[in-house]
Design a protein around this motif. Sequence first.
Motif, PDB file in Angstrom:
ATOM      1  N   LEU A  30      -1.079   3.554   7.895  1.00 53.94           N
ATOM      2  CA  LEU A  30      -2.072   3.516   6.841  1.00 53.94           C
ATOM      3  C   LEU A  30      -2.905   2.679   6.170  1.00 53.94           C
ATOM      4  CD1 LEU A  30       0.965   5.533   5.039  1.00 53.94           C
ATOM      5  CD2 LEU A  30      -1.527   7.239   5.097  1.00 53.94           C
ATOM      6  N   ILE A  31      -2.695   1.499   6.471  1.00 55.39           N
ATOM      7  CA  ILE A  31      -3.389   0.473   5.380  1.00 55.39           C
ATOM      8  C   ILE A  31      -4.415   0.857   6.588  1.00 55.39           C
ATOM      9  CG2 ILE A  31      -2.382  -1.927   5.857  1.00 55.39           C
ATOM     10  CD1 ILE A  31      -0.232  -1.438   4.060  1.00 55.39           C
ATOM     11  N   ASP A  32      -4.135   0.105   8.029  1.00 55.78           N
ATOM     12  CA  ASP A  32      -5.012   0.087   9.321  1.00 55.78           C
ATOM     13  C   ASP A  32      -6.412   1.004   8.309  1.00 55.78           C
ATOM     14  OD1 ASP A  32      -3.810  -1.916  10.633  1.00 55.78           O
ATOM     15  OD2 ASP A  32      -3.483  -0.436  12.119  1.00 55.78           O
ATOM     16  N   ALA A  33      -6.125   2.428   8.558  1.00 56.48           N
ATOM     17  CA  ALA A  33      -7.100   3.421   7.908  1.00 56.48           C
ATOM     18  C   ALA A  33      -7.872   3.153   6.887  1.00 56.48           C
ATOM     19  CB  ALA A  33      -6.262   4.995   7.766  1.00 56.48           C
ATOM     20  N   ALA A  34      -7.549   2.736   6.413  1.00 57.91           N
ATOM     21  CA  ALA A  34      -7.812   2.460   4.907  1.00 57.91           C
ATOM     22  C   ALA A  34      -8.664   1.269   5.053  1.00 57.91           C
ATOM     23  CB  ALA A  34      -7.346   2.224   3.550  1.00 57.91           C
ATOM     24  N   ASN A  35      -8.535   0.792   5.616  1.00 58.06           N
ATOM     25  CA  ASN A  35      -9.658  -0.929   6.050  1.00 58.06           C
ATOM     26  C   ASN A  35     -10.416  -0.019   7.333  1.00 58.06           C
ATOM     27  OD1 ASN A  35      -8.511  -3.322   5.001  1.00 58.06           O
ATOM     28  ND2 ASN A  35      -6.487  -3.021   6.683  1.00 58.06           N
ATOM     29  N   SER A  36     -10.332   0.538   7.869  1.00 61.93           N
ATOM     30  CA  SER A  36     -11.181   1.241   8.318  1.00 61.93           C
ATOM     31  C   SER A  36     -12.916   1.799   7.875  1.00 61.93           C
ATOM     32  CB  SER A  36     -10.552   1.990   9.655  1.00 61.93           C
ATOM     33  OG  SER A  36      -9.760   1.367  10.357  1.00 61.93           O
ATOM     34  N   GLU A  37     -11.866   2.334   6.507  1.00 61.17           N
ATOM     35  CA  GLU A  37     -12.814   3.353   5.905  1.00 61.17           C
ATOM     36  C   GLU A  37     -13.099   2.071   5.143  1.00 61.17           C
ATOM     37  OE1 GLU A  37     -13.968   6.367   5.876  1.00 61.17           O
ATOM     38  OE2 GLU A  37     -12.186   6.712   7.541  1.00 61.17           O
ATOM     39  N   GLY A  38     -12.988   0.847   5.435  1.00 59.10           N
ATOM     40  CA  GLY A  38     -13.679  -0.419   4.152  1.00 59.10           C
ATOM     41  C   GLY A  38     -13.242  -0.901   4.139  1.00 59.10           C
ATOM     42  N   GLY A  39     -11.623  -0.423   3.544  1.00 59.21           N
ATOM     43  CA  GLY A  39     -10.148  -1.886   2.856  1.00 59.21           C
ATOM     44  C   GLY A  39     -11.802  -2.268   1.530  1.00 59.21           C
ATOM     45  N   SER A  40     -12.209  -1.963   0.776  1.00 60.58           N
ATOM     46  CA  SER A  40     -12.843  -2.509  -1.026  1.00 60.58           C
ATOM     47  C   SER A  40     -11.860  -3.343  -1.777  1.00 60.58           C
ATOM     48  CB  SER A  40     -13.873  -1.132  -1.138  1.00 60.58           C
ATOM     49  OG  SER A  40     -12.925  -0.389  -1.591  1.00 60.58           O
ATOM     50  N   ASP A  41     -10.630  -2.768  -1.237  1.00 63.63           N
ATOM     51  CA  ASP A  41      -9.688  -3.330  -2.157  1.00 63.63           C
ATOM     52  C   ASP A  41      -8.349  -3.393  -2.016  1.00 63.63           C
ATOM     53  OD1 ASP A  41      -8.508  -4.087  -4.794  1.00 63.63           O
ATOM     54  OD2 ASP A  41      -8.380  -2.542  -5.830  1.00 63.63           O
ATOM     55  N   ASN A  42      -7.129  -4.860  -2.010  1.00 59.90           N
ATOM     56  CA  ASN A  42      -6.296  -4.789  -1.688  1.00 59.90           C
ATOM     57  C   ASN A  42      -5.391  -3.094  -1.263  1.00 59.90           C
ATOM     58  OD1 ASN A  42      -5.630  -7.635  -4.632  1.00 59.90           O
ATOM     59  ND2 ASN A  42      -6.898  -7.249  -2.238  1.00 59.90           N
ATOM     60  N   ILE A  43      -4.354  -3.424  -0.435  1.00 64.18           N
ATOM     61  CA  ILE A  43      -3.567  -1.789  -0.092  1.00 64.18           C
ATOM     62  C   ILE A  43      -2.893  -2.141   0.106  1.00 64.18           C
ATOM     63  CG2 ILE A  43      -3.671  -0.096   1.556  1.00 64.18           C
ATOM     64  CD1 ILE A  43      -6.391  -1.732   2.817  1.00 64.18           C
ATOM     65  N   SER A  44      -1.370  -1.395  -0.815  1.00 67.07           N
ATOM     66  CA  SER A  44      -0.405  -1.346  -0.450  1.00 67.07           C
ATOM     67  C   SER A  44       0.582  -0.018  -0.749  1.00 67.07           C
ATOM     68  CB  SER A  44      -0.216  -2.384  -1.890  1.00 67.07           C
ATOM     69  OG  SER A  44       0.080  -3.486  -2.101  1.00 67.07           O
ATOM     70  N   VAL A  45       1.590   0.130   0.770  1.00 63.78           N
ATOM     71  CA  VAL A  45       1.978   1.154   0.251  1.00 63.78           C
ATOM     72  C   VAL A  45       4.076   0.817   0.797  1.00 63.78           C
ATOM     73  CG1 VAL A  45       0.130   2.502   1.677  1.00 63.78           C
ATOM     74  CG2 VAL A  45       1.665   1.063   2.521  1.00 63.78           C
ATOM     75  N   ILE A  46       4.599   2.153  -0.330  1.00 59.71           N
ATOM     76  CA  ILE A  46       6.045   1.886   0.155  1.00 59.71           C
ATOM     77  C   ILE A  46       5.850   3.433   0.836  1.00 59.71           C
ATOM     78  CG2 ILE A  46       8.201   1.519  -0.733  1.00 59.71           C
ATOM     79  CD1 ILE A  46       7.334  -0.337  -2.818  1.00 59.71           C
ATOM     80  N   LEU A  47       6.865   3.133   1.421  1.00 63.00           N
ATOM     81  CA  LEU A  47       7.344   4.897   2.294  1.00 63.00           C
ATOM     82  C   LEU A  47       9.227   5.119   2.362  1.00 63.00           C
ATOM     83  CD1 LEU A  47       4.946   5.692   5.454  1.00 63.00           C
ATOM     84  CD2 LEU A  47       5.084   6.428   2.786  1.00 63.00           C
ATOM     85  N   VAL A  48       9.992   5.924   1.825  1.00 61.87           N
ATOM     86  CA  VAL A  48      11.143   5.635   1.601  1.00 61.87           C
ATOM     87  C   VAL A  48      11.484   7.285   2.210  1.00 61.87           C
ATOM     88  CG1 VAL A  48      12.874   6.270   0.771  1.00 61.87           C
ATOM     89  CG2 VAL A  48      11.000   5.112  -0.229  1.00 61.87           C
ATOM     90  N   SER A  49      11.898   7.221   3.090  1.00 64.98           N
ATOM     91  CA  SER A  49      12.752   8.510   3.557  1.00 64.98           C
ATOM     92  C   SER A  49      14.119   9.175   3.581  1.00 64.98           C
ATOM     93  CB  SER A  49      11.788   8.757   5.241  1.00 64.98           C
ATOM     94  OG  SER A  49      12.912   9.719   6.116  1.00 64.98           O
ATOM     95  N   SER A  50      15.010  10.416   3.542  1.00 63.70           N
ATOM     96  CA  SER A  50      16.372  10.423   2.966  1.00 63.70           C
ATOM     97  C   SER A  50      16.154  11.585   4.160  1.00 63.70           C
ATOM     98  CB  SER A  50      16.435  10.704   1.775  1.00 63.70           C
ATOM     99  OG  SER A  50      16.276   9.895   1.085  1.00 63.70           O
ATOM    100  N   ASP A  51      16.922  11.747   5.100  1.00 65.16           N
ATOM    101  CA  ASP A  51      17.457  12.081   6.171  1.00 65.16           C
ATOM    102  C   ASP A  51      18.891  12.479   6.293  1.00 65.16           C
ATOM    103  OD1 ASP A  51      14.703  12.990   7.226  1.00 65.16           O
ATOM    104  OD2 ASP A  51      14.706  10.689   8.553  1.00 65.16           O
ATOM    105  N   GLU A  52      18.941  14.061   6.690  1.00 66.05           N
ATOM    106  CA  GLU A  52      21.029  14.402   6.259  1.00 66.05           C
ATOM    107  C   GLU A  52      21.317  13.690   7.836  1.00 66.05           C
ATOM    108  OE1 GLU A  52      22.288  15.434   4.586  1.00 66.05           O
ATOM    109  OE2 GLU A  52      20.815  16.880   2.811  1.00 66.05           O
TER     110      GLU A  52
END
Length: 239
Positions: free
Chosen positions: A217-239
Motif C-alpha cells: 500500500l505504501i509503495d503504491a502511494a509513493n509510486s503515485e507521487g507520495g505527496s504526503d505522509n502515508i500511514s496504514v494499520i491493518l487488522v485481520s481476525s480469522d477463525e
Amino acid sequence: MTMEIQGQTDVGRQRDTNQDEIDFKRLDENTAAVVLADGMGGVAGGATASTVAVEAFSDHIASGNWDAEPKSTVRSAVETAQTAVNEEAKTDPKLANMGCTLVGGLVVDDTVVLANVGDSRAYEIDDEAVQLTTDQTVANELVKKGELDPGKVDDHQMSHVLQQSIGSTDDLEPEFVHQQIHGRLLLCSDGLTNELDDRQVANLGEGSPLEDACDELIDAANSEGGSDNISVILVSSDE
C-alpha cells in the motif's frame, strides 16, 4: 479466532518530516487497540499534536474498562486526547494552532468500535474497500446541507478543509462506528487515499501477509507521487 495486526508509517516523497503517528497493541487474544493520527499546524505543531493525541488515546484505551464498556472507553479516549493536545499547546506559543485527525478504537473479534475526527479513514477490505468513516470536511458538510452533489466532493476546493480536528476544534463532535466487519480492517491517513482510489486500496496486498500488504500500500502511494505522509494499520481476525 486468531488476530493479527501490522502497521507502518512513511514520510512520502515530497515532505521532509513525518507528522503522522500510529499505535497498535493487542489487549488480549481477541482484542486490539488501534489508533492513527495526521498532524497539522506547522512542522513542530503537527508532529507534536499527532504524537500527544495517539499516546493519550492509546494509553486511555489500554488502562480503561475496555472489556466491559468498549463504546464508553473509546468515547472517553477521544476526550482524553483532545485534553492532552490542548494542554500541550499551552506550553509553547509555537504550538498554539496545532491539531490532528484521529481514527482509532477497539477491534474485538470481528467487531470494531471506532472514533473518527477529521479525514483519516477506516475501511473494511473484503473483495472491495468499503469506507466505514465519513470525512469530516467542509465539502462533506455542504453535502449534508444539500448544497453540493456527493459526486463532486473530491474535486471541491473544500474537500480537504477539516470541519473537525483534535486540538483545533472547541466543540468536538467525533463520529463513532460500531459494527461487525468481514475481512480486514484498514486505518489510513489521507496520504494513502489522496494517491489511490478505493479499487486500488482493495486490490493491493490482497491475500498477502499483513506486513507485506502494508508495504504494498505504501509503495503504491509513493509510486503515485507520495505527496504526503502515508500511514496504514491493518487488522485481520480469522477463525
